[in-house]
Scaffold this active site. Structure first.
Site, PDB file in Angstrom:
ATOM      1  CG  ASN A 135       9.098   3.330  -1.112  1.00 45.92           C
ATOM      2  OD1 ASN A 135       9.380   4.492  -0.881  1.00 45.92           O
ATOM      3  ND2 ASN A 135       8.934   2.876  -2.331  1.00 45.92           N
ATOM      4  CD  GLU A 164      10.922  10.340  -1.896  1.00 47.25           C
ATOM      5  OE1 GLU A 164      10.877  10.489  -3.126  1.00 47.25           O
ATOM      6  OE2 GLU A 164      10.286   9.453  -1.300  1.00 47.25           O
ATOM      7  CD  GLU A 194       5.961  -0.785  -1.275  1.00 47.25           C
ATOM      8  OE1 GLU A 194       5.530  -1.924  -1.505  1.00 47.25           O
ATOM      9  OE2 GLU A 194       6.604  -0.124  -2.108  1.00 47.25           O
ATOM     10  CG  ASN A 195       0.105  -0.668   5.895  1.00 51.50           C
ATOM     11  OD1 ASN A 195      -1.017  -1.122   5.684  1.00 51.50           O
ATOM     12  ND2 ASN A 195       0.613  -0.504   7.104  1.00 51.50           N
ATOM     13  CB  ALA A 196      -2.187  -4.614   3.355  1.00 49.22           C
ATOM     14  CB  CYS A 197      -4.243   0.104   4.423  1.00 47.83           C
ATOM     15  SG  CYS A 197      -5.329   1.520   4.301  1.00 47.83           S
ATOM     16  CB  CYS A 235       7.566   8.158   0.206  1.00 45.59           C
ATOM     17  SG  CYS A 235       5.993   8.118  -0.651  1.00 45.59           S
ATOM     18  CB  CYS A 283       7.681  13.140  -0.648  1.00 40.75           C
ATOM     19  SG  CYS A 283       7.497  11.489   0.035  1.00 40.75           S
TER      20      CYS A 283
END
Length: 146
Positions: A45, A58, A47-50, A56, A93
């Site tokens: 993953n 996948e 990940e981002n603050a937004c 993901c 995904c």
């Protein structure tokens, strides 16, 4: 920092789990055509603050494989630390996987090594895919016929 070491350790365990799944699915098969087996591509993953700008695992793995020249897939294994349920790809995904065909396998796993196998089509029935873009389209009515 200790937090960074914990994250790296946790990430390494997930990768090792995926590697063991790969070994389980591909290595014991005597009739496995290794020339057509996709080299193992891993993803995580991002990940981002937004939240909606994250990606993901996948899609990360598929994008990595595509960037390395692969366009045809036989299987993908999804792993997480969820104990009570098999991890399943999100809707985005599933649609992304659909772009590369309906009849490839998706292994949904648990940390204990148990898994269930589904096809992309089973996870995304009655789907829209690339071939739908080539279908005959209705001719728009002319202004004179209104």
């Amino acid at each position: 920092s200790s937090c960074c070491k914990f994250l790296i350790s946790k990430f390494s365990r997930k990768i090792n789990h995926l590697l063991s799944l790969y070994e389980t699915f591909c290595r014991p098969c005597d009739k496995c055509d290794y020339g057509n087996v996709l080299p193992l591509s891993t993803g995580c993953n991002v990940e981002n603050a937004c939240n909606n700008l994250g990606i993901c695992a996948e899609r990360t793995a598929i994008c990595k494989a595509v960037s390395e020249g692969h366009r045809s897939f036989k299987a993908i294994a999804v792993a997480s630390d969820m104990m009570d349920h098999y991890i399943s790809p999100c809707g985005g995904c599933r649609q992304f996987m659909r772009e590369f065909g309906l009849q490839w396998d998706v292994y949904l796993s648990k940390p204990d090594g148990s898994f269930i196998k589904k096809t992309v089509e089973e996870l995304l029935p009655v789907s829209f895919g690339p071939e739908d873009l080539r279908r005959k389209k209705a001719v728009p009515a002319s202004e004179n016929s209104l």
